[in-house]
Design an enzyme around this catalytic site. Structure first.
Site, PDB file in Angstrom:
ATOM      1  N   LYS A  16       0.855  -1.187   0.000  1.00 11.49           N
ATOM      2  CA  LYS A  16       0.000   0.000   0.000  1.00 11.49           C
ATOM      3  C   LYS A  16       0.884   1.226   0.000  1.00 11.49           C
ATOM      4  O   LYS A  16       2.046   1.170   0.426  1.00 11.49           O
ATOM      5  CB  LYS A  16      -0.890   0.007   1.253  1.00 11.49           C
ATOM      6  CG  LYS A  16      -2.139   0.859   1.125  1.00 11.49           C
ATOM      7  CD  LYS A  16      -3.280   0.115   0.459  1.00 11.49           C
ATOM      8  CE  LYS A  16      -4.530   0.948   0.356  1.00 11.49           C
ATOM      9  NZ  LYS A  16      -5.702   0.144  -0.004  1.00 11.49           N
TER      10      LYS A  16
HETATM   11  P1  NAD Z   1     -13.487   7.695  -2.338  1.00  7.26           P
HETATM   12  O1  NAD Z   1     -12.468   8.743  -2.135  1.00  7.26           O
HETATM   13  O2  NAD Z   1     -14.045   7.472  -3.695  1.00  7.26           O
HETATM   14  O3  NAD Z   1     -14.745   7.971  -1.349  1.00  7.26           O
HETATM   15  C1  NAD Z   1     -14.608   8.110   0.029  1.00  7.26           C
HETATM   16  C2  NAD Z   1     -15.979   8.530   0.587  1.00  7.26           C
HETATM   17  O4  NAD Z   1     -15.917   8.572   2.016  1.00  7.26           O
HETATM   18  C3  NAD Z   1     -16.429   9.918   0.121  1.00  7.26           C
HETATM   19  O5  NAD Z   1     -17.821   9.889  -0.132  1.00  7.26           O
HETATM   20  C4  NAD Z   1     -16.145  10.787   1.354  1.00  7.26           C
HETATM   21  O6  NAD Z   1     -16.984  11.917   1.402  1.00  7.26           O
HETATM   22  C5  NAD Z   1     -16.463   9.810   2.463  1.00  7.26           C
HETATM   23  N1  NAD Z   1     -15.873  10.184   3.737  1.00  7.26           N
HETATM   24  C6  NAD Z   1     -14.597  10.595   4.000  1.00  7.26           C
HETATM   25  N2  NAD Z   1     -14.471  10.891   5.308  1.00  7.26           N
HETATM   26  C7  NAD Z   1     -15.664  10.647   5.884  1.00  7.26           C
HETATM   27  C8  NAD Z   1     -16.163  10.755   7.205  1.00  7.26           C
HETATM   28  N3  NAD Z   1     -15.375  11.154   8.203  1.00  7.26           N
HETATM   29  N4  NAD Z   1     -17.463  10.416   7.446  1.00  7.26           N
HETATM   30  C9  NAD Z   1     -18.256  10.007   6.438  1.00  7.26           C
HETATM   31  N5  NAD Z   1     -17.840   9.887   5.168  1.00  7.26           N
HETATM   32  C10 NAD Z   1     -16.572  10.203   4.897  1.00  7.26           C
HETATM   33  O7  NAD Z   1     -12.868   6.353  -1.730  1.00  7.26           O
HETATM   34  P2  NAD Z   1     -13.221   4.857  -2.105  1.00  7.26           P
HETATM   35  O8  NAD Z   1     -12.326   4.414  -3.195  1.00  7.26           O
HETATM   36  O9  NAD Z   1     -14.713   4.711  -2.247  1.00  7.26           O
HETATM   37  O10 NAD Z   1     -12.741   4.104  -0.770  1.00  7.26           O
HETATM   38  C11 NAD Z   1     -13.539   4.034   0.416  1.00  7.26           C
HETATM   39  C12 NAD Z   1     -13.013   2.920   1.306  1.00  7.26           C
HETATM   40  O11 NAD Z   1     -12.990   1.704   0.559  1.00  7.26           O
HETATM   41  C13 NAD Z   1     -11.588   3.111   1.818  1.00  7.26           C
HETATM   42  O12 NAD Z   1     -11.484   2.517   3.089  1.00  7.26           O
HETATM   43  C14 NAD Z   1     -10.754   2.312   0.819  1.00  7.26           C
HETATM   44  O13 NAD Z   1      -9.519   1.893   1.359  1.00  7.26           O
HETATM   45  C15 NAD Z   1     -11.689   1.150   0.591  1.00  7.26           C
HETATM   46  N6  NAD Z   1     -11.424   0.404  -0.651  1.00  7.26           N
HETATM   47  C16 NAD Z   1     -11.464   1.016  -1.864  1.00  7.26           C
HETATM   48  C17 NAD Z   1     -11.247   0.263  -3.014  1.00  7.26           C
HETATM   49  C18 NAD Z   1     -11.345   0.836  -4.402  1.00  7.26           C
HETATM   50  O14 NAD Z   1     -11.245   0.070  -5.363  1.00  7.26           O
HETATM   51  N7  NAD Z   1     -11.590   2.124  -4.547  1.00  7.26           N
HETATM   52  C19 NAD Z   1     -10.953  -1.100  -2.907  1.00  7.26           C
HETATM   53  C20 NAD Z   1     -10.935  -1.699  -1.652  1.00  7.26           C
HETATM   54  C21 NAD Z   1     -11.186  -0.918  -0.527  1.00  7.26           C
END
Ligand code: NAD
Length: 428
Positions: free
Chosen positions: A118
């Protein structure tokens, strides 16, 4: 007399609710199920390699600013490192180490031939111009170029990073090695060797694993109420797929606020609104709730899809949901896990629930190597097959040992990682 234990890591600060401590507690819970392989268990408790880099860039106003960047390879026994890159002001080495470790477990849980890695930069990217963001991404890529590569470690998008950032990373790495190297990152734009279905893959995996477990616990998706925290790449796609399966999205929270509508919100309209307004607040025909009230919303399914450490014991004690689908990485504190188990709330853990993204990243990497690209139907069908197969295996393990799905997923995954470790043996 037992052998002396491995020395504790000196560069990790101990804080009880930090992500690395959460990960260590999760590993401790699986040790009793590892049999003779537990001889190798310390391998899981320390990263193989952790690189801290300085990322200086010239800002548009002519000043120079320095950002702190990281790339951690937790374990590469089963294949090259694989895991996303996060841009967030709260990124720390501790967090990146935990996220890298969760990638090792996740890749082994769905049995794709990758280790765990990561990366991240401590930055608020919303305060950078597009040009500054590009310069920062390119310098960071050059700095971590020492340890990444299509056969070594393959970054991908995570919080606040996207296909455009992957394109800059691919181009920078390619310029440095003197040849176009599409396989060095995944989550790229389609015409640069990206894969169809990648953008929606994580949310789709959340839906597929949720659908499978819902069926097993007798929860009908038709009419089920769903609350989603985080409405980015993962949360919004999961919400759309659950709504398409007949579920009602009753509450959604992002960093700007919480919207609630007991009769259901339209996720497609929510996405359009969030894009237009920069967040969910003010969505028409809905009530705005105080952030803490999100955890009291009556629902059958809760999807935490924002950041770590959101489900505390106090919140877990108040949840009405029967099923928690961890779209985010590390959203549940270990003590909250205990509360959920006591209350009979089923949790599909992050390390399998959100593994759809890395599964399609694996497909992207394979397609890049063979320069032969598959259709979206083919990708979605293969994704479904891998996720259902992985979930079956984990479910059977949970039933056999009468343990929660998280411990069962760790048991399956850690057995794979440590078997590879044991078979390879120690060098020299
Ligand atoms: P992203 O940046 O697209 O979206 C993040 C979302 O979380 C946004 O809507 C933001 O407003 C919200 N957010 C941030 N802080 C917040 C808070 N304090 N309270 C409420 N909402 C809040 O990110 P993503 O790619 O959707 O990733 C989200 C999670 O999923 C992370 O933990 C990431 O590690 C995990 N993840 C993502 C992927 C991927 O393919 N994108 C894969 C596996 C895991």
């Amino acid at each position: 007399m037992s052998a002396p234990a491995s020395q504790p890591l000196s560069f990790v600060k101990h804080h009880a609710h930090g992500p690395w401590e959460t990960y260590l507690a999760q590993v401790d819970r699986v040790l009793p199920y590892l049999g003779p392989l537990s001889r190798w268990a310390d391998t899981l408790k320390r990263p193989k390699r952790a690189l801290i880099v300085d990322v200086p860039i010239e800002m548009d106003d002519g000043t120079v600013r320095h950002f702190e960047g990281y790339r951690v390879q937790h374990n590469v026994s089963r294949g090259p490192g694989k895991g996303g890159v996060r841009y967030h002001p709260d990124v720390t080495l501790d967090e990146v180490m935990a996220l890298a470790a969760w990638m090792s477990v996740k890749n082994a849980a769905v049995n794709v031939p990758f280790g765990g890695a990561k990366g991240g930069i401590r930055v608020d990217p919303s305060r950078l111009s597009a040009k500054e963001l590009e310069r920062m991404t390119r310098r960071y890529t050059s700095e971590i170029g020492l340890i990444i590569g299509p056969q070594q470690d393959i970054p991908a998008p995570d919080v606040n990073t996207n296909p455009q950032i992957m394109a800059w990373m691919m181009d920078t790495y390619s310029m440095n090695v003197g040849a176009t190297s599409t396989g060095v990152v995944t989550g790229k734009p389609i015409h640069l060797g990206g894969s169809l279905g990648r953008v929606k893959a994580t949310g789709r995996g959340v839906f597929v694993t949720g659908r499978e477990v819902a069926r097993r616990i007798g929860l009908d998706l038709d009419g089920a109420r769903v609350a989603v925290q985080g409405f980015g790449n993962v949360g919004s796609v999961a919400a759309e797929l659950f709504a398409a399966a007949g579920a009602r999205i009753v509450a959604v929270q992002d960093h700007t606020g919480t919207v609630y509508a007991p009769d259901g919100l339209d996720p497609v309209a929510l996405v359009a609104h969030a894009k237009r307004q920069g967040g969910l607040t003010g969505f028409p025909s809905s009530e705005n709730l105080a952030p803490e009230a999100f955890w009291d919303v009556p629902c059958e399914i809760l999807i935490p899809a924002a950041l770590e450490g959101q489900l505390t014991p106090a919140r877990a004690a108040r949840l009405s949901a029967r099923l928690v689908l961890e779209g985010a990485n590390g959203p549940t504190l270990p003590e909250a896990d205990d509360v959920l188990v006591e209350r009979g709330i089923q949790v599909v853990p992050d390390v399998i629930c959100n593994a759809g993204g890395v599964t399609v990243s694996y497909f992207e990497w394979v397609q890049d190597f063979s320069s032969f690209f598959w259709s979206e139907e083919e990708i979605n069908a293969r994704l479904d097959k891998i996720m259902v197969g992985a979930l079956n295996r984990v479910w059977e393990t949970a039933q056999m040992h009468r343990i929660p799905l998280r411990t069962a997923t760790y048991a399956v995954a850690c057995e794979r990682i440590l078997t590879a470790r044991a078979e390879r043996g120690l060098y020299p």
